[in-house]
Design an enzyme around this catalytic site. Sequence first.
Site, PDB file in Angstrom:
ATOM      1  N   CYS A  14       0.726  -1.257   0.000  1.00 15.69           N
ATOM      2  CA  CYS A  14       0.000   0.000   0.000  1.00 15.69           C
ATOM      3  C   CYS A  14       0.764   1.323   0.000  1.00 15.69           C
ATOM      4  O   CYS A  14       1.884   1.399   0.450  1.00 15.69           O
ATOM      5  CB  CYS A  14      -0.929   0.053   1.194  1.00 15.69           C
ATOM      6  SG  CYS A  14      -1.698  -1.507   1.544  1.00 15.69           S
ATOM      7  N   ARG A  39       2.647   1.493  -5.601  1.00 22.01           N
ATOM      8  CA  ARG A  39       2.752   0.662  -4.400  1.00 22.01           C
ATOM      9  C   ARG A  39       1.615  -0.344  -4.279  1.00 22.01           C
ATOM     10  O   ARG A  39       1.614  -1.177  -3.382  1.00 22.01           O
ATOM     11  CB  ARG A  39       2.763   1.548  -3.150  1.00 22.01           C
ATOM     12  CG  ARG A  39       3.913   2.531  -3.106  1.00 22.01           C
ATOM     13  CD  ARG A  39       3.887   3.315  -1.823  1.00 22.01           C
ATOM     14  NE  ARG A  39       3.980   2.431  -0.676  1.00 22.01           N
ATOM     15  CZ  ARG A  39       5.118   1.927  -0.211  1.00 22.01           C
ATOM     16  NH1 ARG A  39       6.248   2.228  -0.799  1.00 22.01           N
ATOM     17  NH2 ARG A  39       5.112   1.133   0.822  1.00 22.01           N
ATOM     18  N   TRP A  87      -2.398  -2.853  -1.979  1.00 25.03           N
ATOM     19  CA  TRP A  87      -1.967  -4.070  -2.672  1.00 25.03           C
ATOM     20  C   TRP A  87      -2.108  -5.221  -1.691  1.00 25.03           C
ATOM     21  O   TRP A  87      -1.456  -5.247  -0.651  1.00 25.03           O
ATOM     22  CB  TRP A  87      -0.508  -3.926  -3.117  1.00 25.03           C
ATOM     23  CG  TRP A  87       0.019  -5.093  -3.884  1.00 25.03           C
ATOM     24  CD1 TRP A  87      -0.222  -5.388  -5.200  1.00 25.03           C
ATOM     25  CD2 TRP A  87       0.911  -6.118  -3.413  1.00 25.03           C
ATOM     26  NE1 TRP A  87       0.460  -6.522  -5.563  1.00 25.03           N
ATOM     27  CE2 TRP A  87       1.153  -6.996  -4.487  1.00 25.03           C
ATOM     28  CE3 TRP A  87       1.510  -6.384  -2.172  1.00 25.03           C
ATOM     29  CZ2 TRP A  87       1.977  -8.109  -4.381  1.00 25.03           C
ATOM     30  CZ3 TRP A  87       2.338  -7.490  -2.072  1.00 25.03           C
ATOM     31  CH2 TRP A  87       2.564  -8.344  -3.162  1.00 25.03           C
ATOM     32  N   ASN A 113      -0.381   0.367   6.193  1.00 28.29           N
ATOM     33  CA  ASN A 113       0.496  -0.367   5.277  1.00 28.29           C
ATOM     34  C   ASN A 113       1.304  -1.320   6.137  1.00 28.29           C
ATOM     35  O   ASN A 113       1.987  -0.880   7.049  1.00 28.29           O
ATOM     36  CB  ASN A 113       1.417   0.631   4.563  1.00 28.29           C
ATOM     37  CG  ASN A 113       2.550  -0.055   3.820  1.00 28.29           C
ATOM     38  OD1 ASN A 113       2.430  -1.206   3.436  1.00 28.29           O
ATOM     39  ND2 ASN A 113       3.644   0.653   3.627  1.00 28.29           N
ATOM     40  N   GLY A 114       1.216  -2.622   5.876  1.00 27.61           N
ATOM     41  CA  GLY A 114       2.025  -3.570   6.639  1.00 27.61           C
ATOM     42  C   GLY A 114       1.212  -4.737   7.144  1.00 27.61           C
ATOM     43  O   GLY A 114       0.197  -5.103   6.551  1.00 27.61           O
ATOM     44  N   GLU A 497      17.194 -10.781 -16.769  1.00 26.20           N
ATOM     45  CA  GLU A 497      16.443  -9.525 -16.644  1.00 26.20           C
ATOM     46  C   GLU A 497      15.519  -9.320 -17.855  1.00 26.20           C
ATOM     47  O   GLU A 497      14.384  -8.867 -17.706  1.00 26.20           O
ATOM     48  CB  GLU A 497      17.421  -8.349 -16.480  1.00 26.20           C
ATOM     49  CG  GLU A 497      16.825  -6.957 -16.534  1.00 26.20           C
ATOM     50  CD  GLU A 497      15.844  -6.624 -15.400  1.00 26.20           C
ATOM     51  OE1 GLU A 497      15.653  -7.436 -14.491  1.00 26.20           O
ATOM     52  OE2 GLU A 497      15.242  -5.534 -15.473  1.00 26.20           O
ATOM     53  N   LYS A 501      11.477  -8.917 -17.530  1.00 19.93           N
ATOM     54  CA  LYS A 501      10.699  -7.809 -18.092  1.00 19.93           C
ATOM     55  C   LYS A 501       9.509  -8.355 -18.888  1.00 19.93           C
ATOM     56  O   LYS A 501       8.410  -7.842 -18.804  1.00 19.93           O
ATOM     57  CB  LYS A 501      11.555  -6.934 -19.023  1.00 19.93           C
ATOM     58  CG  LYS A 501      12.581  -6.068 -18.355  1.00 19.93           C
ATOM     59  CD  LYS A 501      12.052  -4.850 -17.627  1.00 19.93           C
ATOM     60  CE  LYS A 501      11.777  -5.057 -16.203  1.00 19.93           C
ATOM     61  NZ  LYS A 501      12.655  -5.169 -15.165  1.00 19.93           N
ATOM     62  N   GLU A 504       6.852  -9.804 -16.544  1.00 19.93           N
ATOM     63  CA  GLU A 504       6.156  -8.746 -15.809  1.00 19.93           C
ATOM     64  C   GLU A 504       5.152  -8.016 -16.699  1.00 19.93           C
ATOM     65  O   GLU A 504       4.061  -7.696 -16.260  1.00 19.93           O
ATOM     66  CB  GLU A 504       7.157  -7.696 -15.297  1.00 19.93           C
ATOM     67  CG  GLU A 504       8.008  -8.152 -14.144  1.00 19.93           C
ATOM     68  CD  GLU A 504       9.051  -7.101 -13.746  1.00 19.93           C
ATOM     69  OE1 GLU A 504       9.173  -6.832 -12.561  1.00 19.93           O
ATOM     70  OE2 GLU A 504       9.747  -6.556 -14.629  1.00 19.93           O
ATOM     71  N   HIS A 520      21.823 -28.817 -21.124  1.00 20.82           N
ATOM     72  CA  HIS A 520      21.655 -29.729 -19.988  1.00 20.82           C
ATOM     73  C   HIS A 520      20.188 -29.868 -19.580  1.00 20.82           C
ATOM     74  O   HIS A 520      19.901 -30.267 -18.460  1.00 20.82           O
ATOM     75  CB  HIS A 520      22.505 -29.244 -18.806  1.00 20.82           C
ATOM     76  CG  HIS A 520      23.964 -29.189 -19.138  1.00 20.82           C
ATOM     77  ND1 HIS A 520      24.689 -30.325 -19.428  1.00 20.82           N
ATOM     78  CD2 HIS A 520      24.817 -28.156 -19.280  1.00 20.82           C
ATOM     79  CE1 HIS A 520      25.937 -29.978 -19.709  1.00 20.82           C
ATOM     80  NE2 HIS A 520      26.040 -28.661 -19.633  1.00 20.82           N
ATOM     81  N   LYS A 623       5.346  -2.054  -7.068  1.00 17.76           N
ATOM     82  CA  LYS A 623       6.720  -1.627  -7.252  1.00 17.76           C
ATOM     83  C   LYS A 623       7.559  -1.839  -6.011  1.00 17.76           C
ATOM     84  O   LYS A 623       8.721  -2.202  -6.079  1.00 17.76           O
ATOM     85  CB  LYS A 623       6.760  -0.150  -7.644  1.00 17.76           C
ATOM     86  CG  LYS A 623       8.169   0.332  -7.883  1.00 17.76           C
ATOM     87  CD  LYS A 623       8.243   1.233  -9.045  1.00 17.76           C
ATOM     88  CE  LYS A 623       9.670   1.436  -9.499  1.00 17.76           C
ATOM     89  NZ  LYS A 623      10.172   0.339 -10.313  1.00 17.76           N
TER      90      LYS A 623
HETATM   91  C1  G6P Z   1       9.482  -5.619  -6.865  1.00 19.23           C
HETATM   92  C2  G6P Z   1       9.437  -4.902  -8.187  1.00 19.23           C
HETATM   93  C3  G6P Z   1      10.665  -5.231  -9.007  1.00 19.23           C
HETATM   94  C4  G6P Z   1      11.922  -4.922  -8.221  1.00 19.23           C
HETATM   95  C5  G6P Z   1      11.936  -5.649  -6.879  1.00 19.23           C
HETATM   96  C6  G6P Z   1      13.050  -5.149  -5.978  1.00 19.23           C
HETATM   97  O1  G6P Z   1       9.290  -6.977  -7.054  1.00 19.23           O
HETATM   98  O2  G6P Z   1       8.256  -5.244  -8.899  1.00 19.23           O
HETATM   99  O3  G6P Z   1      10.669  -4.447 -10.188  1.00 19.23           O
HETATM  100  O4  G6P Z   1      13.039  -5.287  -8.958  1.00 19.23           O
HETATM  101  O5  G6P Z   1      10.712  -5.404  -6.184  1.00 19.23           O
HETATM  102  O6  G6P Z   1      12.759  -3.829  -5.628  1.00 19.23           O
HETATM  103  P1  G6P Z   1      13.801  -2.833  -4.978  1.00 19.23           P
HETATM  104  O7  G6P Z   1      13.010  -1.597  -4.699  1.00 19.23           O
HETATM  105  O8  G6P Z   1      14.291  -3.485  -3.712  1.00 19.23           O
HETATM  106  O9  G6P Z   1      14.902  -2.620  -5.949  1.00 19.23           O
END
Ligand code: G6P
Length: 628
Positions: A14, A39, A87, A113-114, A497, A501, A504, A520, A623
């Site tokens: 959140c 968030r 969230w 939040n938490g 990565e 992407k 996601e 393998h 995020k």
């Molecule tokens: C979440 C985000 C990712 C990010 C990860 C780590 O899962 O969706 O995009 O890489 O957290 O986040 P941070 O803020 O610790 O880099």
Amino acid sequence: MAGEGRPRTLFPMCGIVGYVGQKQALEIVVAGLRRLEYRGYDSAGVAVISDGELIVRKKAGKLANLETLLGSDPMPDSTTGIGHTRWATHGGPTDSNAHPHVSENGQVAVIHNGIIENFSELRDELTSAGVTLTSETDTEVVAHLLAAALPESDGDLAEAMRRTCRRLEGAFTLVAVDRRNPDLVVAARRNSPLVVGVGVGENFLASDVAAFVDHTRDALELGQDQVVAMTAASVVITDFAGEVVEATPFHVDWDTAAAEKGGYDLFMLKEIAEQPKAVADSLRGRISKDHRIQLDETHLDEGILRSINKVVVIACGTAAYAGMVAKYAIEHWTRLPVEVELASEFRYRDPIVGPDSLVIAISQSGETMDTLMALRHAKSQGARTLAICNTVGSTIPRESDAVLYTYAGPEIAVASTKAFLTQIIAAYLVGLYLAQVRGTMFEDEIRAVLQDLNDMPSKVDLVLDTTEPVRELARELSGSASVLFLGRHVGYPVALEGALKLKELAYMHAEGFAAGELKHGPIALIEEGVPVVVIVPSPRGRAVLHDKIVSNIQEVRARGALVVAIAEEGDEMIANYADHVIRIPAVPTLMQPLVAIVPLQIFACEMALAKGHDVDQPRNLAKSVTVE
Ligand code: G6P
């Protein structure tokens, strides 16, 4: 079914906003929530106080749903308000589970939040006392407790909050308003982000400064276990026992425009385009005129850097892949072993860390709970800790011995882009600094790498100049069921990565592999037409890597794969082996991830657009993940 009939626990993550001042609170709160939607965006809600009444509106779904509700059912004028965007990790996001939650007597509203870990005991206690709970959340418990604590606190909301917090276990940011104290917002913080924005005749509270940077750039960091009582004219911070404490002020050094889309349709596109600047900003001031690394700002003690015998990187998601890239460089430059561990796994395997270890926590947000908990474990073992972080004043840097900030500016799109590049830059600077302090590289060698780093903003710019081929390819391949990514050496984390992407954003099966590992097992996934994106190492560097990847390409092509090579300008030979070649500038091997990831970001973004997905706010994600 196991657990049936029991209340489901909702652990919101959140975004939180609070305002008290002279202006329309609702407008400020909703605008702040828009900035915090990264968030979480499962539901949103607001509460204002007007004429001694507490008025709440909340709605499941994105903020836009709440805005529609506010349009059809407007709220009265008010100068005090709070807002929340949620969230959820458990249970369905519904209107009744959305925040704010209001006490049974209608006096206080709370957002959170938490996780309140002891919420079920508290819930039972309240139920036996005859309170009827109307949601499945842990937060609602706090609303009732707070209302009950008010009379015994002589109506002082801050005191009632302190009393309530002393009973809570877990991690939380709580913000409350009380209809009998119409000019006051009270908040509490334990293990969850909260910052105060200090204005003139108005004050703000938020999970992140982005929520109030339009109004003020002067902010206060809140410490652990603190309560803040805020009116239009004052901010008083105490610990949970009621002792007044001093907060650390800081100035937000980016402006409103940086948090807006700046003419782009999507935050992600804007953030991809900002990468050359983000890289340049993250290097600026860290290289002296005589080509030495200067990281005095980090407070890294040189004696400690000389004494350590290993480096451990802890991070999640994209940040962990940045750490994997850095491992190749730091080991090469310093001859120190570097372990990269997913933060969520770190403390559960009894890792071997102690005073001789430098533990580097990489986090864009500085609030990722997995990373924070791993950091705390490392500290408890006596390790030296350094944060690489993009968010000034966030928890991870605050709890680390030293911090090196990345200067990517606010990253709003959920899928990380510019943070990745700047995390690599920062980790490289740490590696070079270690090499400088420990004498494992000659001065001219360091100077040459610094020159390479300084060249990177313009190299990334070159990639951004020609994005159409990769976008066209993404559209062409958007019907694929799956895309595989292969890389070797530093190209391996780039492959991971690139696949992340795509997962996601395009909700597509995508996996990254070390190219040599494919044979393998994973090669069984290859069938006619499966796109395989290959990050091709430079033929000029360690030629053996190039030769080996060419063999790997042939292996997959022989089995029907459609090969997309990400290859440097001048590597003409690769065209003989690939169905498509996406060109990147020729750079030294260790610099290649900084340019090679860019077309993969664009590929994923375009693929998501072709499939009609929400690029900035992909489904199921958030995020900043402040739950473990
Ligand atoms: C979440 C985000 C990712 C990010 C990860 C780590 O899962 O969706 O995009 O890489 O957290 O986040 P941070 O803020 O610790 O880099």
